[in-house]
Design a protein around this motif. Structure first.
Motif, PDB file in Angstrom:
ATOM      1  N   LEU A 401     -28.873 -11.344   6.627  1.00 15.78           N
ATOM      2  CA  LEU A 401     -29.167  -9.933   6.908  1.00 15.78           C
ATOM      3  C   LEU A 401     -29.385  -9.718   8.404  1.00 15.78           C
ATOM      4  O   LEU A 401     -28.972  -8.695   8.975  1.00 15.78           O
ATOM      5  CB  LEU A 401     -30.390  -9.493   6.115  1.00 15.78           C
ATOM      6  CG  LEU A 401     -30.180  -9.245   4.612  1.00 15.78           C
ATOM      7  CD1 LEU A 401     -31.499  -8.913   3.945  1.00 15.78           C
ATOM      8  CD2 LEU A 401     -29.175  -8.116   4.394  1.00 15.78           C
ATOM      9  N   GLU A 402     -30.082 -10.677   9.047  1.00 12.23           N
ATOM     10  CA  GLU A 402     -30.300 -10.543  10.486  1.00 12.23           C
ATOM     11  C   GLU A 402     -28.977 -10.581  11.243  1.00 12.23           C
ATOM     12  O   GLU A 402     -28.733  -9.823  12.186  1.00 12.23           O
ATOM     13  CB  GLU A 402     -31.224 -11.653  10.967  1.00 12.23           C
ATOM     14  CG  GLU A 402     -32.648 -11.520  10.445  1.00 12.23           C
ATOM     15  CD  GLU A 402     -33.502 -12.710  10.850  1.00 12.23           C
ATOM     16  OE1 GLU A 402     -32.914 -13.702  11.360  1.00 12.23           O
ATOM     17  OE2 GLU A 402     -34.735 -12.647  10.639  1.00 12.23           O
ATOM     18  N   LEU A 403     -28.057 -11.468  10.814  1.00 12.08           N
ATOM     19  CA  LEU A 403     -26.749 -11.563  11.468  1.00 12.08           C
ATOM     20  C   LEU A 403     -25.900 -10.335  11.187  1.00 12.08           C
ATOM     21  O   LEU A 403     -25.137  -9.868  12.038  1.00 12.08           O
ATOM     22  CB  LEU A 403     -26.025 -12.823  10.991  1.00 12.08           C
ATOM     23  CG  LEU A 403     -26.672 -14.168  11.396  1.00 12.08           C
ATOM     24  CD1 LEU A 403     -25.907 -15.322  10.758  1.00 12.08           C
ATOM     25  CD2 LEU A 403     -26.672 -14.300  12.918  1.00 12.08           C
ATOM     26  N   ALA A 404     -26.040  -9.778   9.926  1.00 10.69           N
ATOM     27  CA  ALA A 404     -25.240  -8.602   9.560  1.00 10.69           C
ATOM     28  C   ALA A 404     -25.629  -7.390  10.381  1.00 10.69           C
ATOM     29  O   ALA A 404     -24.854  -6.452  10.544  1.00 10.69           O
ATOM     30  CB  ALA A 404     -25.386  -8.308   8.067  1.00 10.69           C
ATOM     31  N   PRO A 411     -19.252  -6.201   7.195  1.00 12.07           N
ATOM     32  CA  PRO A 411     -20.211  -5.466   6.338  1.00 12.07           C
ATOM     33  C   PRO A 411     -20.472  -6.165   5.016  1.00 12.07           C
ATOM     34  O   PRO A 411     -21.536  -6.053   4.447  1.00 12.07           O
ATOM     35  CB  PRO A 411     -19.539  -4.100   6.127  1.00 12.07           C
ATOM     36  CG  PRO A 411     -18.076  -4.350   6.378  1.00 12.07           C
ATOM     37  CD  PRO A 411     -18.003  -5.395   7.429  1.00 12.07           C
ATOM     38  N   GLU A 412     -19.456  -6.940   4.519  1.00 14.07           N
ATOM     39  CA  GLU A 412     -19.675  -7.581   3.227  1.00 14.07           C
ATOM     40  C   GLU A 412     -20.729  -8.696   3.313  1.00 14.07           C
ATOM     41  O   GLU A 412     -21.316  -9.097   2.296  1.00 14.07           O
ATOM     42  CB  GLU A 412     -18.376  -8.155   2.669  1.00 14.07           C
ATOM     43  CG  GLU A 412     -17.721  -9.231   3.543  1.00 14.07           C
ATOM     44  CD  GLU A 412     -16.798  -8.605   4.591  1.00 14.07           C
ATOM     45  OE1 GLU A 412     -16.041  -9.348   5.215  1.00 14.07           O
ATOM     46  OE2 GLU A 412     -16.861  -7.352   4.780  1.00 14.07           O
ATOM     47  N   ALA A 413     -21.034  -9.197   4.507  1.00 18.82           N
ATOM     48  CA  ALA A 413     -22.065 -10.241   4.638  1.00 18.82           C
ATOM     49  C   ALA A 413     -23.424  -9.697   4.248  1.00 18.82           C
ATOM     50  O   ALA A 413     -24.212 -10.353   3.562  1.00 18.82           O
ATOM     51  CB  ALA A 413     -22.083 -10.772   6.079  1.00 18.82           C
ATOM     52  N   GLY A 414     -23.745  -8.495   4.678  1.00 17.55           N
ATOM     53  CA  GLY A 414     -25.026  -7.897   4.294  1.00 17.55           C
ATOM     54  C   GLY A 414     -25.101  -7.639   2.803  1.00 17.55           C
ATOM     55  O   GLY A 414     -26.147  -7.842   2.167  1.00 17.55           O
TER      56      GLY A 414
END
Length: 619
Positions: A401-404, A411-414
């Motif tokens: 979340l911090e990286l996203a 956006p799909e990482a978050g």
């Protein structure tokens, strides 16, 4: 020589032998009378000593039993006071419990709750606790009691680990009954003396507050040997023949004294009879001697046989009665010794059996506690491992979340991180809910809302739920069910069935069969779930319901879960008034779980007609 001379010679020749034999006989009579009296004195002293020792041993046995009291180990002083009062020796005796400082903790002479004093010689208590050896005291003066007393003391260690000294206290007059019950002439003095020469008690006299001592020469003779005869003068000048026996158990001595004049008077009274009947005795002595000798031999033989059988399987019998007081006293002493020895053997056997039983219980309890402690450690280790996995995933998701949040991040990482957080949070919530559910069940805080249900319908519903979630795709499910109405909480019953089916699915290889059967057996509704899974080892099988007991950790970690489901299941089944049993032939041979619940009474089921028997297979 004149005829008169012959007459005098004849008379002299007759009188001289008669006089010689008469004097010899009188001397023999005097010696025998004195020897018989001394034997009686000795027997009286020894039997009285045996009685005193028996009282002391009886007191020590009572103290040993009280030392193992559960109330003493648990600190329930009031109940121990009641037990000690019940075990007390009777009138003239009481029980005291000391701590190391000499402070009395229990005194049965006083009511419970009364203020208790500190003994004036606390060093004695400390010395006994340090040495581990009890003692029998001499005469002591009770400051609060206002009278003399003696004690039998013993250091103990309670089951709780506390070290105490327990004592049986007696007034000196308590031991007077040991003298009163014996066939000892009233003119004889019988005294019980402690190791320092203080007279504990005398027959026929009350407790002496002055604590008189025996004469110095008598004390010196008594201290020189463990027993023996004495000749001494009393305080008023009366001469006595005495015999003393000192007890190795207590250090006390019993002194029996007979007036010398009484013994000599008995001899002198017999002299006139002996002189008058001497001529007759010459003719009848042989016959009487043979007859008496034979009777004496038979009497001694019967007494010897009885002495050999003391403490045997049967009470002493076959003693010949005798008109001679000393011989009959010997019979009484043998019978009394047999009775006391038999009672002592029974008491020792009872105390030993109780001690062995307590030892076995203590070992079993310790082993059970060690097993429970080891199982608890394993459970905590497993719980930590189970919690660490979702926490690691949550930590990684937070990092994503911090990286996203940075520019240029897809956006799909978050979205994936939030899914991980949602899934792992749900998993943690499930773990905590399981723990709280088991705790509420074990604490009896669960409440049931019972209603008429059909056990077959409940099992079918649970299978449908599992099927909808895709849990049954890799197994062959065989259901055979017939109506089995019960009164149960629908939610809790589903929880029981789901947990059993979940275990069967988790521990059965893909493609294996799981068989569910619901039937009614008399007044019980029965659910049976059988699988072809990994099975249960014989060592684990008796303990599968224990809250901290787990199987192999590798298996637990591979399948997940806390392993506390069966504990909750058993509690829920018992709250419904039913039973649960698990059977397994062994590792790799599957498991069978059987739940039995009380069937609902006639008319107590749901008015809707239950479905008929069904049989289906899915997979």
């Amino acid at each position: 020589m004149r005829l008169r001379t012959h007459y005098w010679l004849l008379a002299f020749s007759i009188v001289l032998p008669v006089a010689v034999f008469c004097s010899i006989a009188l001397d023999m009579l005097l010696t025998a009378q004195r020897a018989s009296a001394m034997r009686h004195i000795e027997e009286s002293a020894r039997s009285a000593t045996l009685e005193i020792d028996a009282e002391i041993r009886r007191a020590q046995s009572v103290l040993r039993v009280l030392a193992n009291s559960h109330s003493l180990a648990s600190g329930d002083v009031e109940r121990f006071h009641q037990e000690a009062s019940a075990a007390n020796a009777g009138h003239g005796g009481w029980i005291i419990l000391y701590e190391r400082s000499g402070q009395q903790l229990v005194n049965t002479r006083l009511p419970y709750g009364a203020a208790l004093p500190i003994r004036p010689d606390p060093e004695v208590t400390a010395r006994q606790l340090d040495s581990g050896t009890g003692a029998v005291s001499g005469v002591k003066w009770g400051l609060d009691l206002k009278r003399p007393f003696v004690t039998v003391e013993m250091p103990i260690t309670t089951a709780a680990g506390d070290r105490r000294v327990i004592a049986q206290a007696f007034t000196p007059s308590y031991f007077s009954r040991s003298f009163d019950a014996r066939t000892i002439p009233a003119s004889w003095q019988v005294s019980l003396v402690d190791g320092t020469g203080v007279i504990i008690t005398q027959r026929g006299q009350a407790d002496d507050p002055a604590r008189r001592r025996i004469a110095g020469d008598v004390l010196a003779g008594m201290q020189a040997a463990p027993d023996g005869a004495l000749r001494h003068a009393g305080a008023d000048g009366t001469r006595f023949h005495s015999y003393f026996v000192r007890s190795a158990l207590s250090g006390w001595a019993v002194l029996v004294s007979a007036p010398a004049a009484e013994i000599n008077a008995a001899v002198l009274r017999g002299m006139s009879v002996a002189i008058g009947g001497f001529v007759i005795a010459i003719g009848s002595a042989l016959v009487l001697g043979i007859h008496t000798g034979r009777r004496l031999v038979r009497f001694v033989s019967s007494a010897s046989n009885a002495a050999r059988s003391l403490g045997g399987a049967m009470p002493v019998s076959g003693l010949r009665q005798s008109s001679i007081g000393e011989m009959e006293a010997l019979n009484d002493a043998i019978r009394d010794a047999d009775t006391r020895l038999r009672a002592e053997m029974v008491t020792r056997a009872s105390v030993e059996a109780e001690r062995n039983e307590l030892l076995v219980r203590e070992r079993a309890a310790r082993e059970h506690a060690e097993r429970q402690n080891a199982a608890k450690d394993e459970f905590l280790a497993m719980l930590g491992h189970e919690l660490r996995n979702p926490l690691g995933a949550i930590t990684s998701a937070v990092t994503l979340l911090e990286l996203a949040g940075r520019q240029g991040a897809p956006p799909e990482a978050g979205q994936r991180a939030r899914e991980v957080l949602r899934r792992q949070t749900a998993h943690l919530t499930s773990l905590v809910d399981d723990l709280l559910e088991v705790n509420r069940a074990l604490m009896g805080k669960l409440a049931l809302s019972k209603q008429p249900l059909d056990l077959a319908e409940a099992a079918s519903g649970c299978l449908e739920t599992l099927k909808a979630g895709g849990r049954l795709e890799q197994h062959r499910i065989e259901l055979r069910a017939e109506p089995a109405p019960v009164l149960a909480d629908a939610t809790r019953l589903s929880q029981v069935i789901d947990n059993i089916l979940d275990n069967a699915l988790k521990y059965s290889p893909p493609g294996s069969a799981i068989r569910i059967q619901v039937a009614r057996d008399g007044g019980m509704a029965e659910l049976t779930v059988s699988d072809e899974g990994v099975g249960i080892t014989p060592e684990l099988l008796p303990r599968v319901f224990n809250v901290f007991v787990q199987g192999e950790q590798t298996l637990q970690r591979a399948q997940g879960g806390l392993g506390i489901g069966l504990t909750l299941v058993r509690r829920l089944v018992e709250m419904h008034g039913g039973t649960i049993a698990i059977a397994s032939p062994g590792v790799g041979q599957g498991t069978r779980v059987t739940v039995r619940l009380p069937a609902a009474p006639a008319g107590g089921a749901d008015p809707a007609a239950p479905p008929g028997s069904s049989s289906q297979a899915t997979g």
